[in-house]
Design a protein around this motif. Structure first.
Motif, PDB file in Angstrom:
ATOM      1  N   LEU A 181      30.213  36.651  32.176  1.00 49.59           N
ATOM      2  CA  LEU A 181      31.451  37.334  31.822  1.00 49.59           C
ATOM      3  C   LEU A 181      31.142  38.530  30.939  1.00 49.59           C
ATOM      4  O   LEU A 181      30.426  38.393  29.943  1.00 49.59           O
ATOM      5  CB  LEU A 181      32.411  36.385  31.103  1.00 49.59           C
ATOM      6  N   GLY A 183      33.130  41.093  28.642  1.00 47.86           N
ATOM      7  CA  GLY A 183      34.456  41.177  28.045  1.00 47.86           C
ATOM      8  C   GLY A 183      34.632  42.350  27.111  1.00 47.86           C
ATOM      9  O   GLY A 183      33.670  42.890  26.560  1.00 47.86           O
ATOM     10  N   GLN A 225      36.619  48.218  32.700  1.00 50.77           N
ATOM     11  CA  GLN A 225      36.094  46.967  33.245  1.00 50.77           C
ATOM     12  C   GLN A 225      35.727  47.106  34.719  1.00 50.77           C
ATOM     13  O   GLN A 225      34.795  46.443  35.192  1.00 50.77           O
ATOM     14  CB  GLN A 225      37.101  45.843  33.021  1.00 50.77           C
ATOM     15  N   VAL A 236      36.950  40.323  39.401  1.00 50.06           N
ATOM     16  CA  VAL A 236      37.984  39.814  38.493  1.00 50.06           C
ATOM     17  C   VAL A 236      38.455  38.470  39.025  1.00 50.06           C
ATOM     18  O   VAL A 236      38.457  38.236  40.236  1.00 50.06           O
ATOM     19  CB  VAL A 236      39.178  40.782  38.340  1.00 50.06           C
ATOM     20  N   MET A 241      43.156  40.772  35.618  1.00 51.67           N
ATOM     21  CA  MET A 241      42.271  40.011  34.735  1.00 51.67           C
ATOM     22  C   MET A 241      43.080  38.968  33.967  1.00 51.67           C
ATOM     23  O   MET A 241      44.300  38.936  34.031  1.00 51.67           O
ATOM     24  CB  MET A 241      41.479  40.926  33.793  1.00 51.67           C
ATOM     25  N   TYR A 242      42.415  38.083  33.253  1.00 50.12           N
ATOM     26  CA  TYR A 242      43.124  37.061  32.483  1.00 50.12           C
ATOM     27  C   TYR A 242      43.836  37.686  31.276  1.00 50.12           C
ATOM     28  O   TYR A 242      45.007  37.429  31.021  1.00 50.12           O
ATOM     29  CB  TYR A 242      42.163  35.976  31.992  1.00 50.12           C
ATOM     30  N   HIS A 244      43.528  37.166  27.910  1.00 50.23           N
ATOM     31  CA  HIS A 244      44.030  36.187  26.940  1.00 50.23           C
ATOM     32  C   HIS A 244      44.374  36.849  25.597  1.00 50.23           C
ATOM     33  O   HIS A 244      43.718  37.807  25.183  1.00 50.23           O
ATOM     34  CB  HIS A 244      42.975  35.111  26.690  1.00 50.23           C
ATOM     35  N   TYR A 257      37.198  29.532  29.719  1.00 52.48           N
ATOM     36  CA  TYR A 257      36.669  29.859  31.036  1.00 52.48           C
ATOM     37  C   TYR A 257      35.957  28.668  31.671  1.00 52.48           C
ATOM     38  O   TYR A 257      35.249  27.917  30.984  1.00 52.48           O
ATOM     39  CB  TYR A 257      35.705  31.044  30.936  1.00 52.48           C
ATOM     40  N   ILE A 268      32.512  37.545  36.088  1.00 51.79           N
ATOM     41  CA  ILE A 268      33.764  38.307  36.065  1.00 51.79           C
ATOM     42  C   ILE A 268      33.772  39.286  34.894  1.00 51.79           C
ATOM     43  O   ILE A 268      33.034  39.131  33.917  1.00 51.79           O
ATOM     44  CB  ILE A 268      35.001  37.395  35.959  1.00 51.79           C
ATOM     45  N   ASP A 270      36.575  40.827  32.094  1.00 51.48           N
ATOM     46  CA  ASP A 270      37.836  40.374  31.515  1.00 51.48           C
ATOM     47  C   ASP A 270      38.020  41.048  30.163  1.00 51.48           C
ATOM     48  O   ASP A 270      37.176  41.850  29.725  1.00 51.48           O
ATOM     49  CB  ASP A 270      37.823  38.845  31.377  1.00 51.48           C
ATOM     50  N   TYR A 271      39.115  40.715  29.479  1.00 50.44           N
ATOM     51  CA  TYR A 271      39.342  41.220  28.130  1.00 50.44           C
ATOM     52  C   TYR A 271      40.180  40.209  27.361  1.00 50.44           C
ATOM     53  O   TYR A 271      40.809  39.322  27.949  1.00 50.44           O
ATOM     54  CB  TYR A 271      40.043  42.586  28.157  1.00 50.44           C
TER      55      TYR A 271
END
Length: 426
Positions: A181, A183, A225, A236, A241-242, A244, A257, A268, A270-271
């Motif tokens: 990942l 991020g 990203q 993704v 993307m998630y 969170h 995750y 992936i 993500d952020y």
């Protein structure tokens, strides 16, 4: 990178500086000129381009560059460079054509103008370093391909989140771990911000409201990203993307995750919003090696199976010397679309769009960008955010609706559209 300072000191001692052209003199471009001129031996700003000369003049004077020359053609620019006089010009063709420039640094944040400039630079055997993730996320694979055909170098720069992330990715991977990942840590995410809501904040930092809007509405992080995904081969996990929300440290968020899903997707991007340390970047990686696991635990990185590595900042133009020297002297690409297009940034309605509307630019009132896997965007023929500016809406599109090519009429004759078509067909 510690080796960079010695390489630049050697160039300075040999009176053999890397000569660069700065394309775009907004706040980032001005910062690059300031950093090189005041603090970077072995590199010289030969010329700065800006659409309005006044902005470049003001930047030079604020920085303290007094011995400069405004030039209008290639001959005068060549003469200024030979005399080591920093130049300013509105003639982008002259910069692409002139001799004795080692590298163009593209800092406009545009798509069409940047695409035209970069292709001209390649045709004139010029290397290009880009501070423009927007164009790389949209056209990175075809630009990489055309640079190779021209026998020149092309890379996105260090200093912004994608470059910092890729440095960390390479570091983690070199130690034998498997990055799963990549991020990015954000402080704010609101898809409906616009230049009016961001005007005050923009004024505090002498930025344009549109630039600040693209940070706030999620478009910028989507481009960033996507660049990382295209460089690493990651995807993704879902559209957008998630993303969170958390006030915790990224070290404490690995439980969010599923490692099996991460592996299934090949990793992936993500952020997270609100987490610490902001504004930083992080990588979650795994290992099956029992010795590695033992000493990661000893080093306070926890029990796994995901281990957290992070950089608590990104240093923007302060890292420009590293980026320039790595590319020119060490042939070290910081970030480029090594895996073709893995993730696309697709245009999404920020408001209810009506038939006949025209979509404004990045960080505007009409659209924001979200990430989706290229396999999806290609199959559904979705409109890339980087190509949305100037499109005429052909049918009503509700707020938050994803925009397809069939929903719009593209402006005629854009090089970016031609490059995107060529890229899709590669």
């Amino acid at each position: 990178m510690i080796i960079i300072d010695n390489a630049l000191q050697k160039r300075q001692a040999n009176n053999d500086p890397i000569k660069v052209a700065i394309i775009g003199c907004g706040e980032m471009g001005k910062g690059i000129v300031n950093q090189i001129t005041k603090y970077t031996p072995g590199i010289e700003v030969a010329v700065t381009y800006n659409r309005t000369v006044e902005k470049a003049l003001n930047a030079y004077e604020e920085i303290g560059i007094v011995n400069y020359k405004v030039v209008e053609n290639t001959t005068d620019l060549e003469a200024a460079i030979q005399k080591n006089i920093p130049a300013i010009t509105q003639n982008i063709d002259s910069i692409c054509e002139v001799k004795n420039i080692d590298l163009l640094i593209e800092v406009t944040g545009t798509i069409e103008f940047a695409a035209t400039t970069i292709i001209k630079a390649f045709e004139n055997k010029k290397n290009v370093l880009s501070f423009n993730v927007e164009i790389d996320a949209t056209l990175g694979p075809i630009l990489k391909h055309k640079a190779k055909l021209a026998g020149v170098k092309y890379s996105v720069a260090d200093g912004d989140q994608p470059g910092v992330t890729m440095n960390l990715y390479r570091f983690v991977k070199q130690m034998g771990f498997e990055p799963l990942l990549c991020g990015n840590i954000k402080g704010l995410q609101d898809h409906y911000r616009n230049p009016t809501t961001q005007k005050g904040f923009a004024a505090q930092w002498d930025m344009t409201p549109e630039m600040v809007t693209s940070f706030a509405d999620g478009t910028k992080i989507s481009f960033e990203q996507a660049c990382i995904a295209n460089a690493t081969g990651m995807q993704v996990a879902q559209r957008g993307m998630y993303g969170h929300y958390s006030k915790e440290h990224v070290d404490d968020l690995t439980h969010l995750y599923d490692i099996d899903k991460l592996k299934e997707l090949g990793g992936i991007v993500d952020y997270v919003v609100g987490a610490k340390p902001g504004p930083g970047v992080y990588i979650y990686a795994s290992t099956d090696d029992p010795i590695a696991k033992k000493y990661l635990k000893y080093g306070k990185l926890g029990e796994g199976p995901l281990y957290s590595f992070y950089v608590p900042y990104h240093l923007l133009f302060f890292e420009i010397a590293s980026a320039i020297t790595r590319l020119v002297d060490f042939d070290d690409t910081i970030i480029t679309a090594n895996n073709g297009l893995m993730v696309d940034v697709i245009a999404t309605a920020k408001v209810d769009l009506k038939k006949g509307d025209y979509i404004d630019g990045l960080g505007g009132y009409k659209t924001y960008g979200v990430c989706d896997n290229y396999s999806v965007s290609k199959k559904e023929e979705l409109l890339p955010m980087g190509l949305a500016n100037g499109c005429k809406v052909l049918r009503d599109i509700p707020k938050d609706g994803i925009i397809a090519y069939s929903d719009v009429e593209l402006p005629k004759g854009r090089i970016a559209d031609a490059l995107k078509t060529e890229q899709n067909n590669m």
